[in-house]
Design a protein around this motif. Structure first.
Motif, PDB file in Angstrom:
ATOM      1  N   LEU A  12      -3.042  -1.976  11.770  1.00 41.31           N
ATOM      2  CA  LEU A  12      -1.996  -2.911  12.188  1.00 41.31           C
ATOM      3  C   LEU A  12      -2.571  -4.251  12.632  1.00 41.31           C
ATOM      4  CD1 LEU A  12       0.415  -0.495  14.098  1.00 41.31           C
ATOM      5  CD2 LEU A  12       0.718  -1.507  11.822  1.00 41.31           C
ATOM      6  N   ASN A  13      -3.708  -4.229  13.314  1.00 42.03           N
ATOM      7  CA  ASN A  13      -4.318  -5.490  13.735  1.00 42.03           C
ATOM      8  C   ASN A  13      -4.730  -6.337  12.546  1.00 42.03           C
ATOM      9  OD1 ASN A  13      -4.463  -6.319  16.466  1.00 42.03           O
ATOM     10  ND2 ASN A  13      -5.712  -4.527  16.936  1.00 42.03           N
ATOM     11  N   THR A  14      -5.208  -5.683  11.497  1.00 40.99           N
ATOM     12  CA  THR A  14      -5.601  -6.423  10.295  1.00 40.99           C
ATOM     13  C   THR A  14      -4.405  -7.132   9.683  1.00 40.99           C
ATOM     14  OG1 THR A  14      -7.400  -4.872   9.840  1.00 40.99           O
ATOM     15  CG2 THR A  14      -6.617  -6.229   8.000  1.00 40.99           C
ATOM     16  N   PHE A  15      -3.278  -6.427   9.586  1.00 39.96           N
ATOM     17  CA  PHE A  15      -2.080  -7.063   9.029  1.00 39.96           C
ATOM     18  C   PHE A  15      -1.594  -8.200   9.919  1.00 39.96           C
ATOM     19  CE2 PHE A  15      -1.746  -3.039   6.603  1.00 39.96           C
ATOM     20  CZ  PHE A  15      -1.602  -3.582   5.345  1.00 39.96           C
ATOM     21  N   TRP A  16      -1.690  -8.045  11.231  1.00 39.93           N
ATOM     22  CA  TRP A  16      -1.297  -9.124  12.125  1.00 39.93           C
ATOM     23  C   TRP A  16      -2.184 -10.350  11.923  1.00 39.93           C
ATOM     24  CZ3 TRP A  16       1.922 -11.773  14.778  1.00 39.93           C
ATOM     25  CH2 TRP A  16       1.503 -12.650  15.769  1.00 39.93           C
ATOM     26  N   ASN A  17      -3.474 -10.140  11.883  1.00 41.16           N
ATOM     27  CA  ASN A  17      -4.406 -11.263  11.726  1.00 41.16           C
ATOM     28  C   ASN A  17      -4.225 -11.969  10.385  1.00 41.16           C
ATOM     29  OD1 ASN A  17      -5.613 -10.928  14.256  1.00 41.16           O
ATOM     30  ND2 ASN A  17      -7.061  -9.400  13.471  1.00 41.16           N
ATOM     31  N   VAL A  49       1.170  -0.930  22.172  1.00 41.45           N
ATOM     32  CA  VAL A  49       2.100  -1.473  21.179  1.00 41.45           C
ATOM     33  C   VAL A  49       1.773  -2.932  20.904  1.00 41.45           C
ATOM     34  CG1 VAL A  49       4.518  -2.001  20.679  1.00 41.45           C
ATOM     35  CG2 VAL A  49       3.929   0.116  21.879  1.00 41.45           C
ATOM     36  N   LEU A  50       1.576  -3.719  21.952  1.00 42.51           N
ATOM     37  CA  LEU A  50       1.361  -5.155  21.802  1.00 42.51           C
ATOM     38  C   LEU A  50      -0.052  -5.491  21.345  1.00 42.51           C
ATOM     39  CD1 LEU A  50       3.375  -6.463  24.880  1.00 42.51           C
ATOM     40  CD2 LEU A  50       4.099  -6.215  22.501  1.00 42.51           C
ATOM     41  N   ASN A  51      -0.971  -4.542  21.485  1.00 37.44           N
ATOM     42  CA  ASN A  51      -2.320  -4.739  20.947  1.00 37.44           C
ATOM     43  C   ASN A  51      -2.444  -4.245  19.513  1.00 37.44           C
ATOM     44  OD1 ASN A  51      -3.305  -5.879  23.303  1.00 37.44           O
ATOM     45  ND2 ASN A  51      -3.938  -3.901  24.169  1.00 37.44           N
ATOM     46  N   GLY A  52      -1.379  -3.659  18.994  1.00 37.83           N
ATOM     47  CA  GLY A  52      -1.392  -3.195  17.617  1.00 37.83           C
ATOM     48  C   GLY A  52      -2.272  -1.993  17.378  1.00 37.83           C
ATOM     49  N   TYR A  81       7.764  -3.962  11.600  1.00 38.18           N
ATOM     50  CA  TYR A  81       8.209  -3.547  12.936  1.00 38.18           C
ATOM     51  C   TYR A  81       7.142  -3.912  13.961  1.00 38.18           C
ATOM     52  CZ  TYR A  81       9.935  -0.140  16.479  1.00 38.18           C
ATOM     53  OH  TYR A  81      10.399   0.478  17.613  1.00 38.18           O
ATOM     54  N   SER A  82       5.910  -3.517  13.671  1.00 41.61           N
ATOM     55  CA  SER A  82       4.800  -3.849  14.566  1.00 41.61           C
ATOM     56  C   SER A  82       4.549  -5.348  14.612  1.00 41.61           C
ATOM     57  CB  SER A  82       3.526  -3.124  14.112  1.00 41.61           C
ATOM     58  OG  SER A  82       2.406  -3.521  14.867  1.00 41.61           O
ATOM     59  N   LEU A  83       4.559  -6.011  13.445  1.00 35.06           N
ATOM     60  CA  LEU A  83       4.261  -7.447  13.398  1.00 35.06           C
ATOM     61  C   LEU A  83       5.292  -8.274  14.158  1.00 35.06           C
ATOM     62  CD1 LEU A  83       2.051  -6.704  11.395  1.00 35.06           C
ATOM     63  CD2 LEU A  83       2.829  -8.577   9.931  1.00 35.06           C
ATOM     64  N   MET A  84       6.548  -7.894  14.100  1.00 38.41           N
ATOM     65  CA  MET A  84       7.574  -8.670  14.799  1.00 38.41           C
ATOM     66  C   MET A  84       7.415  -8.561  16.315  1.00 38.41           C
ATOM     67  SD  MET A  84       9.260 -10.319  12.535  1.00 38.41           S
ATOM     68  CE  MET A  84       7.666 -10.428  11.697  1.00 38.41           C
ATOM     69  N   LEU A  85       7.046  -7.384  16.808  1.00 37.54           N
ATOM     70  CA  LEU A  85       6.782  -7.253  18.245  1.00 37.54           C
ATOM     71  C   LEU A  85       5.576  -8.091  18.645  1.00 37.54           C
ATOM     72  CD1 LEU A  85       7.429  -3.417  18.661  1.00 37.54           C
ATOM     73  CD2 LEU A  85       8.872  -5.276  19.492  1.00 37.54           C
ATOM     74  N   ARG A  86       4.554  -8.088  17.792  1.00 35.60           N
ATOM     75  CA  ARG A  86       3.374  -8.913  18.070  1.00 35.60           C
ATOM     76  C   ARG A  86       3.731 -10.399  18.045  1.00 35.60           C
ATOM     77  NH1 ARG A  86      -1.575  -6.456  16.827  1.00 35.60           N
ATOM     78  NH2 ARG A  86      -2.523  -8.269  17.855  1.00 35.60           N
ATOM     79  N   LEU A  87       4.601 -10.797  17.133  1.00 37.48           N
ATOM     80  CA  LEU A  87       4.978 -12.209  17.014  1.00 37.48           C
ATOM     81  C   LEU A  87       5.752 -12.667  18.252  1.00 37.48           C
ATOM     82  CD1 LEU A  87       5.150 -14.828  15.373  1.00 37.48           C
ATOM     83  CD2 LEU A  87       7.213 -13.914  14.277  1.00 37.48           C
ATOM     84  N   ILE A  88       6.691 -11.862  18.716  1.00 39.08           N
ATOM     85  CA  ILE A  88       7.423 -12.219  19.931  1.00 39.08           C
ATOM     86  C   ILE A  88       6.443 -12.411  21.077  1.00 39.08           C
ATOM     87  CG2 ILE A  88       9.141 -11.467  21.616  1.00 39.08           C
ATOM     88  CD1 ILE A  88      10.364  -9.742  19.338  1.00 39.08           C
TER      89      ILE A  88
END
Length: 491
Positions: A366-371, A107-110, A180-187
């Motif tokens: 998901l990793n692309t959107f996070w980056n 989850v945290l690695n996206g 949803y995924s990005l907010m968990l990554r941000l925290i």
């Protein structure tokens, strides 16, 4: 008489069954009955000739020639009146089977989406591993009783109202899960990197609240173990982003009762008023700013466009409308949205950020959107530390004063701000010279409090109020921005 009534009821049931099983529109009505939500398109030319849209209608997307709607059982009359113009589509959450995580690290690695139990475990993981930095608030419960959670990151142990309060919230529409995924990554990022020089600057002098999932019933509609089959609405088939009080259309713009999720969210935001906030969606790629409900511009429209431009330019891929930035009403009218509720009724500054065309991107993306969004998210939080940050106090006792702070000949549509019980207030503006008016019951007004504002600076002022003496004020610029333009963080 009883016999005739029973026959009548049996006939009525048969007619209803026939409506859903043999009628030529069987697929749409059957889905509406069994799933509670249908996804359809309608050509713009047909829409112009149609009768008024249902109250609180849910528009999912707009293309060059068509509008895409989510319809619910309350919209059945409109559907039956316009069957020939409607095209039934596969629900976005049923186009593919999402990859679900087996571990918290996935989850945290996206690399996968969380199940419901994993989501709870991730939030507990944040709390247990960073107890001095992070607490988990329960905002409330959903219609089905699921927890609506918020991670609160507070590096300075600040009290409510002492520093800017930044609030991020995602997936008010249950099938829009990029955020949803990005907010968990941000925290996770803020906690893991809290001692890094640049992340520390983001965290200092702020309370950051992050609610990754505000509509858990919609997201886990069919199963707690998969996002497949997620719906836009909540379990009571109500679009939560049409269910807030509206500046133009009153307390119940959709004609429905206030939903449990929104009652909880409103209570939470009234207890912890956000100074800056963002609501994350999917279906487009654009930064959307107030207002949604009417064509009138916010008093600080130039500031909204400024921070929108920063977000979009830093993310680089948001290109809808004006290169990734739009006024809400210029796009399409929304009544009962959370953005306008926060901005108008709570005197905050909220925006809506549409993160992806695909409402449920494949997990591999998901990793692309996070980056692409990481720097923009951090920049947005940093903006909460700029503008005017003031303190209002009693000239005799030195105690804080709850006051109203306005900018005459500038403020309109509830854009004024208020000092908290600790006397602090925060006002975000583009660079320029402003003259504030500070008023409080029992005190002589402080008029023409002159403040100079520069982009990427914080202007601090103290205003003392006394009914018998002249008002004393001073202002000073502090914390110059060490960066030119937007800043990056290397990890």
């Amino acid at each position: 008489m009883k016999g005739r009534l029973l026959v009548f009821l049996l006939i009525l049931c048969c007619v209803d069954a026939d409506l859903y099983s043999q009628n030529p529109v069987d697929p749409m009505l059957r889905q509406l009955k069994t799933r509670g939500e249908v996804y359809v398109s309608m050509r713009k030319s047909s829409l112009k000739a149609a009768a008024a849209l249902p109250r609180g209608v849910s528009i999912g997307r707009i293309s060059d020639d068509s509008v895409f709607f989510y319809f619910h059982p309350s919209d059945t009359a409109f559907i039956l009146a316009h069957l020939d113009e409607l095209t039934l589509l596969t629900a976005p959450s049923k186009l593919s089977v999402p990859v679900m995580a087996d571990t918290i690290s996935q989850v945290l690695n996206g690399t996968a989406y969380p199940t419901w139990d994993q989501y709870l475990a991730v939030m507990q993981y944040f709390r247990d591993n960073w107890p001095q930095l992070c607490t988990i608030d329960t905002i409330g419960r959903s219609s089905r009783g699921k927890l609506i959670l918020c991670a609160v990151i507070n590096k300075g142990s600040y009290k409510n109202g002492e520093v800017p309060d930044v609030f991020f919230s995602s997936s008010i529409h249950g099938d829009e899960v990029t955020g949803y995924s990005l907010m968990l990554r941000l925290i996770d990022y803020l906690l893991v990197h809290n001692d890094d020089t640049e992340t520390d600057k983001v965290l200092q002098n702020k309370i950051i609240r992050i609610n990754p999932l505000s509509n858990p019933d919609g997201t886990y509609y069919e199963s707690d173990t998969s996002l497949f089959g997620a719906i836009r609405a909540n379990a009571r088939l109500t679009d939560l982003n049409r269910n807030y009080p509206d500046p133009q259309n009153g307390g119940h713009p959709d004609g429905k009762d206030r939903q449990a999720e929104n009652v909880a969210m409103m209570n939470y935001m009234q207890t912890h008023p956000p100074n800056m906030s963002a609501n994350f969606h999917a279906g487009a790629q654009v930064f959307n700013y107030p207002f949604d409900t009417w064509p009138y511009l916010h008093a600080d429209d130039d500031w909204f466009r400024f921070i929108g431009r920063e977000y979009a330019d830093t993310a680089t891929y948001l290109t809808d409308f004006n290169q990734g930035v739009t006024n809400g009403f210029d796009w399409y009218e929304v009544n009962g949205g959370r953005q306008d509720y926060v901005t108008y009724f709570l005197h905050g500054r909220e925006v809506t950020i549409e993160l992806s065309y695909n409402k449920m991107p494949p997990a591999k993306e998901l990793n692309t959107f996070w980056n692409m969004n990481r720097r923009s998210l951090l920049n947005y939080i940093r903006q909460a530390g700029y503008g005017i940050q003031g303190h209002v106090e009693d000239a005799v006792s030195g105690k804080p004063v709850e006051a109203t702070i306005t900018i005459p000949d500038h403020d309109k549509l509830h854009s004024e701000v208020y000092s908290s019980s600790s006397g602090e207030f925060f006002r975000y503006l583009r660079q320029g010279t402003y003259s504030l008016s500070v008023t409080a019951g029992g005190y002589k007004p402080a008029d023409s409090v002159r403040v100079i504002v520069d982009d990427y600076y914080r202007s601090t002022i103290v205003v003392t109020l006394d009914p018998e003496t002249d008002v004393k004020t001073y202002s000073a610029q502090v914390e110059p921005n060490p960066f030119t333009g937007y800043f990056d963080i290397v990890v």
